[in-house]
Scaffold this motif. Structure first.
Motif, PDB file in Angstrom:
ATOM      1  N   PRO A 192      -8.762   4.994   7.299  1.00  0.00           N
ATOM      2  CA  PRO A 192      -7.809   5.858   6.586  1.00  0.00           C
ATOM      3  C   PRO A 192      -6.376   5.533   6.975  1.00  0.00           C
ATOM      4  O   PRO A 192      -6.082   5.258   8.142  1.00  0.00           O
ATOM      5  N   ALA A 193      -5.503   5.576   5.983  1.00  0.00           N
ATOM      6  CA  ALA A 193      -4.088   5.282   6.211  1.00  0.00           C
ATOM      7  C   ALA A 193      -3.287   5.921   5.093  1.00  0.00           C
ATOM      8  O   ALA A 193      -3.827   6.216   4.020  1.00  0.00           O
ATOM      9  N   ALA A 194      -2.007   6.134   5.330  1.00  0.00           N
ATOM     10  CA  ALA A 194      -1.141   6.741   4.307  1.00  0.00           C
ATOM     11  C   ALA A 194       0.319   6.430   4.649  1.00  0.00           C
ATOM     12  O   ALA A 194       0.639   6.169   5.820  1.00  0.00           O
ATOM     13  N   PRO A 195       1.202   6.472   3.651  1.00  0.00           N
ATOM     14  CA  PRO A 195       2.621   6.122   3.885  1.00  0.00           C
ATOM     15  C   PRO A 195       3.401   7.280   4.511  1.00  0.00           C
ATOM     16  O   PRO A 195       4.211   7.913   3.851  1.00  0.00           O
ATOM     17  N   ILE A 196       3.141   7.555   5.764  1.00  0.00           N
ATOM     18  CA  ILE A 196       3.739   8.734   6.405  1.00  0.00           C
ATOM     19  C   ILE A 196       4.643   8.365   7.567  1.00  0.00           C
ATOM     20  O   ILE A 196       5.085   9.251   8.312  1.00  0.00           O
ATOM     21  N   GLY A 197       4.917   7.068   7.750  1.00  0.00           N
ATOM     22  CA  GLY A 197       5.717   6.617   8.885  1.00  0.00           C
ATOM     23  C   GLY A 197       7.072   7.309   8.941  1.00  0.00           C
ATOM     24  O   GLY A 197       7.720   7.517   7.920  1.00  0.00           O
ATOM     25  N   GLY A 198       7.481   7.690  10.127  1.00  0.00           N
ATOM     26  CA  GLY A 198       8.803   8.269  10.329  1.00  0.00           C
ATOM     27  C   GLY A 198       8.865   9.760  10.113  1.00  0.00           C
ATOM     28  O   GLY A 198       9.922  10.361  10.306  1.00  0.00           O
TER      29      GLY A 198
ATOM     30  N   ARG B 153       7.678  -3.206  -4.460  1.00  0.00           N
ATOM     31  CA  ARG B 153       7.216  -3.175  -3.071  1.00  0.00           C
ATOM     32  C   ARG B 153       6.732  -1.769  -2.693  1.00  0.00           C
ATOM     33  O   ARG B 153       5.701  -1.611  -2.064  1.00  0.00           O
ATOM     34  N   TYR B 154       7.521  -0.761  -3.071  1.00  0.00           N
ATOM     35  CA  TYR B 154       7.154   0.601  -2.644  1.00  0.00           C
ATOM     36  C   TYR B 154       6.086   1.238  -3.534  1.00  0.00           C
ATOM     37  O   TYR B 154       5.613   2.336  -3.259  1.00  0.00           O
ATOM     38  N   SER B 155       5.690   0.537  -4.590  1.00  0.00           N
ATOM     39  CA  SER B 155       4.538   1.022  -5.364  1.00  0.00           C
ATOM     40  C   SER B 155       3.235   0.633  -4.669  1.00  0.00           C
ATOM     41  O   SER B 155       2.176   1.183  -4.962  1.00  0.00           O
ATOM     42  N   GLN B 156       3.318  -0.309  -3.739  1.00  0.00           N
ATOM     43  CA  GLN B 156       2.092  -0.862  -3.146  1.00  0.00           C
ATOM     44  C   GLN B 156       1.191   0.191  -2.499  1.00  0.00           C
ATOM     45  O   GLN B 156      -0.002   0.239  -2.800  1.00  0.00           O
ATOM     46  N   PRO B 157       1.734   1.050  -1.604  1.00  0.00           N
ATOM     47  CA  PRO B 157       0.825   2.044  -0.994  1.00  0.00           C
ATOM     48  C   PRO B 157       0.162   2.935  -2.039  1.00  0.00           C
ATOM     49  O   PRO B 157      -1.013   3.291  -1.898  1.00  0.00           O
ATOM     50  N   LEU B 158       0.899   3.256  -3.109  1.00  0.00           N
ATOM     51  CA  LEU B 158       0.320   4.129  -4.141  1.00  0.00           C
ATOM     52  C   LEU B 158      -0.780   3.415  -4.910  1.00  0.00           C
ATOM     53  O   LEU B 158      -1.687   4.041  -5.451  1.00  0.00           O
ATOM     54  N   ARG B 159      -0.684   2.090  -4.982  1.00  0.00           N
ATOM     55  CA  ARG B 159      -1.683   1.325  -5.736  1.00  0.00           C
ATOM     56  C   ARG B 159      -2.904   0.985  -4.888  1.00  0.00           C
ATOM     57  O   ARG B 159      -3.993   0.795  -5.420  1.00  0.00           O
ATOM     58  N   ARG B 160      -2.708   0.853  -3.594  1.00  0.00           N
ATOM     59  CA  ARG B 160      -3.806   0.352  -2.741  1.00  0.00           C
ATOM     60  C   ARG B 160      -4.526   1.450  -1.969  1.00  0.00           C
ATOM     61  O   ARG B 160      -5.633   1.223  -1.481  1.00  0.00           O
ATOM     62  N   LEU B 161      -3.878   2.610  -1.803  1.00  0.00           N
ATOM     63  CA  LEU B 161      -4.464   3.682  -0.991  1.00  0.00           C
ATOM     64  C   LEU B 161      -4.714   4.911  -1.842  1.00  0.00           C
ATOM     65  O   LEU B 161      -3.861   5.245  -2.659  1.00  0.00           O
ATOM     66  N   PRO B 162      -5.821   5.593  -1.706  1.00  0.00           N
ATOM     67  CA  PRO B 162      -6.865   5.370  -0.710  1.00  0.00           C
ATOM     68  C   PRO B 162      -7.751   4.154  -0.999  1.00  0.00           C
ATOM     69  O   PRO B 162      -8.365   3.617  -0.090  1.00  0.00           O
TER      70      PRO B 162
END
Lengths: 381, 304
Positions: free
Chosen positions: B104-110, B270-279
């Motif tokens: 599991p991973a998500a774009p939550i850094g910072g 570039r910033y669409s990537q997490p939305l396209r690959r996760l979950p």
């Protein structure tokens, strides 16, 4: 869609179940039994006032809502168009005659269409005028007795069985550099005239789909002109506006896709997982096309259709038609050879596949739709 | 079903776009990339000003439409803040993350927030970030064993995330239309070439189809909760597929300039990537959808 539309859907499904054999494959059949089915079905619809329900009450219709008309389009196409060849008369020939015809033309033509007793064909495309329709060459020459028409039409569906032709001809010679869309006129001509010859073109699409029609000194009168002489192109525009949503291709795709697991039975579970995933994808695309159609219907009802709205939908639905046909054919091919167990479904799917091949070509090719959509996109911003 | 968002929701979306632009527009993402710890500071005040935290998308359809419009505007603006995740929050935590049950991973850094995760089976977990921040602010997550089941949370998380991605596709196409009208080759704008025109239509058909499916799934969350997860997964599959087509077309028509950081498309892509690959990416999402809907298929005109 409202209660009226839901009730109409139920009523139409009951009628189809009652009157249309499960192996009926419809509009382009030359089997006399199929033709009888279509004829009987149209009569029943006409008797119940449903054949022309979209027409205004003063012309014998019911002023049905845009959503009721959508239900009719969906249920008819999903069940291989049991109205047969008559849907054209109902969908646009009648309404165009209401808008542009004389009282005499309305008296002559509307009652037989409303009664489901007449078949029309559309005399538009020519060998040198397909997508570029305004380049047509069929010419009507005026003389003291009316008009003499000479020329050739092609790809004319139902020409072998039609009683009338909605014919677009040039009535003013095209001068070099002149506007092609000017000088065109619509004629309503009887197909029984010996000056008209029809030659069927054998094709993979089935009988009655493609024909050539030749006009050799066809004599017609002023009474056969629809609208103003020279105003044919604007009437063609009206025809297209009636056909914006067009046939509800997504409905047949969805019905066949939903039927497949039940028909295959246990064999469904043995299909490759990747194929079942493609099947699921097609169901999503069916929903997508249906929602795009509904948005278009709603916009049309509100008089707010954008220039690219219809084209985007047409691209989506014609691609769906072809993609779903490929998936269904593959499902059938992967199913075990099991005698006639899948017989009628196989026939339906094969018919769907054949007809879908033409979906990106007929009624405005996908290239024309792309031109219209890109024009709207590039103009809008 | 809804064919258009309400006029109030549409106006709210327009207001959000104006607010994001006034707060700095694309500069917000640049600042967040330089220092991910600033994400909260960059996003929260503008969202509070828009009344985002008063929205209750689970409670009523009207609020859900406003939430969708806000997510779309945030995607369009590349707002470096997890708007969909905050709006979809459940229980006492700050945000909901839809995650895979493995890696599991998500774009939550910072971000210093409390997280609930929902896996694709609808089970809720307490989630804690671990390890470094990867590209696109992505961090791995540690999940607890999980407890409560919430299909509503799963559906809402998926649907609002797709509205954010839809906003990004809107932006990518807008940028590309502007580019082909401006960029000259062989003495004329790219927009005059039919090859370019036809590619644009491929992108637009995907974008407009996705928009309709997004409205459908938003509606179904309230009106047909028994179908909500199926419809959200169907939307998710269509969204990833649409993104693939749209970004391929937009990059192609931008040419080499589309890869440069001076060009906004580069950032959107570039910033669409997490939305396209996760979950999950496209193949796994389709497989999940097919398994879930089984022989019955999606609810439609001819569902058995």
């Amino acid at each position: 869609m409202g209660e009226g539309a839901a009730a109409l859907r139920t009523q139409l499904r009951e009628l189809v179940a009652d009157q249309v054999p499960h192996d009926y494959l419809g509009a382009f059949s030359d089997d006399p039994a199929d033709l009888q089915v279509a004829q009987r079905f149209c009569k029943t619809l006409a008797e119940d006032g449903m054949l022309c329900s979209s027409w205004p009450a003063r012309f014998g219709g019911r002023d049905s809502t845009a959503w009721e008309q959508t239900v009719v389009r969906e249920e008819m196409w999903a069940h291989h168009e049991p109205r047969g060849a008559q849907y054209m008369g109902v969908n646009w020939v009648g309404p165009i005659i209401m808008r542009h015809g004389t009282e005499a033309q309305q008296r002559t033509h509307l009652p037989p269409i409303a009664a489901g007793e007449v078949i029309w064909c559309q005399g538009f495309s020519e060998p040198e005028a397909g997508s570029d329709l305004a380049s047509l060459r069929t010419f009507a020459t005026r003389d003291d007795d009316g008009w003499l028409i000479n020329g050739q039409k092609i790809w004319t569906s139902y020409a072998t069985m039609a009683q009338w032709c909605f014919l677009l001809a040039r009535t003013t010679k095209l001068e070099p550099g002149g506007k092609k869309q000017a000088g065109l006129t619509i004629f309503l001509v009887p197909m029984s005239d010996p000056a008209i010859q029809v030659r069927p073109i054998r094709s993979m699409l089935g009988p009655h789909h493609l024909n050539e029609v030749f006009f050799d000194n066809l004599r017609v009168t002023e009474a056969d002109v629809l609208g103003e002489v020279g105003a044919g192109w604007s009437i063609v525009g009206d025809v297209l506006s009636f056909e914006r949503v067009g046939i509800a291709r997504y409905a047949r795709c969805e019905r066949l896709l939903h039927a497949a697991p039940g028909i295959l039975g246990q064999a469904w579970d043995d299909l490759p997982g990747e194929l079942r995933a493609r099947w699921a994808r097609m169901l999503v695309h069916c929903r997508r096309a249906r929602l795009l159609a509904y948005r278009l219907v709603a916009a049309q009802a509100d008089g707010k259709v954008g220039p690219g709205d219809a084209s985007g939908y047409r691209i989506a639905v014609t691609k769906l038609d072809q993609d779903s046909a490929e998936v269904l054919m593959e499902i059938l091919a992967a199913a075990p050879a099991d005698g006639d167990r899948y017989g009628w479904f196989r026939g339906e799917v094969q018919d769907h596949w054949r007809y879908s091949q033409a979906s990106t070509v007929s009624s405005g090719s996908i290239e024309m739709q792309r031109i219209l959509l890109s024009r709207a996109m590039l103009a809008a911003s | 079903m809804i064919l258009e968002l309400s006029e109030e929701a549409l106006e709210y979306g327009r207001e959000a776009r104006r607010a994001f632009a006034a707060a700095g527009g694309d500069e917000l993402l640049l600042a967040a990339e330089a220092d991910p710890a600033r994400r909260a500071e960059l996003g929260t005040s503008v969202l509070a000003g828009l009344g985002a935290w008063e929205l209750e998308p689970y409670a009523d359809a009207e609020s859900a439409e406003a939430a969708a419009a806000l997510c779309r505007a945030a995607g369009h603006a590349l707002l470096p803040y997890p708007v969909a995740e905050r709006l979809a929050r459940v229980g006492d935590t700050d945000a909901l993350l839809v995650v895979a049950d493995t890696n599991p991973a998500a774009p939550i850094g910072g971000l210093e927030l409390t997280w609930t995760a929902v896996t694709l089976d609808g089970r809720l977990h307490t989630a804690a970030p671990r390890g470094p921040v990867h590209d696109g602010f992505v961090r791995e997550l540690e999940l607890d064993a999980g407890g409560q089941q919430s299909d509503a949370a799963l559906a809402m998380g998926l649907v609002l995330g797709c509205w954010t991605l839809l906003g990004m596709l809107d932006r990518a196409i807008e940028l590309t239309v502007a580019h082909v009208r401006l960029r000259q080759q062989f003495g004329q704008p790219l927009a005059k070439f039919q090859g370019a025109q036809f590619q644009l239509t491929d992108a637009e058909v995907e974008r407009s189809g996705l928009e309709m499916l997004a409205k459908y799934a938003l509606w179904s969350g309230h009106a047909a909760p028994e179908d909500a997860v199926d419809d959200a997964l169907a939307l998710r599959a269509a969204a990833i597929e649409a993104a693939e087509v749209v970004f391929r077309v937009c990059h192609q028509l931008h040419g080499a300039s589309g890869f440069c950081d001076e060009t906004t498309l580069s950032w959107v892509s570039r910033y669409s990537q997490p939305l396209r690959r996760l979950p999950h990416g496209l193949s796994a999402t389709r497989e999940l959808l097919a398994t879930r809907i089984g022989r019955r298929g999606l609810t439609g005109l001819y569902t058995p």
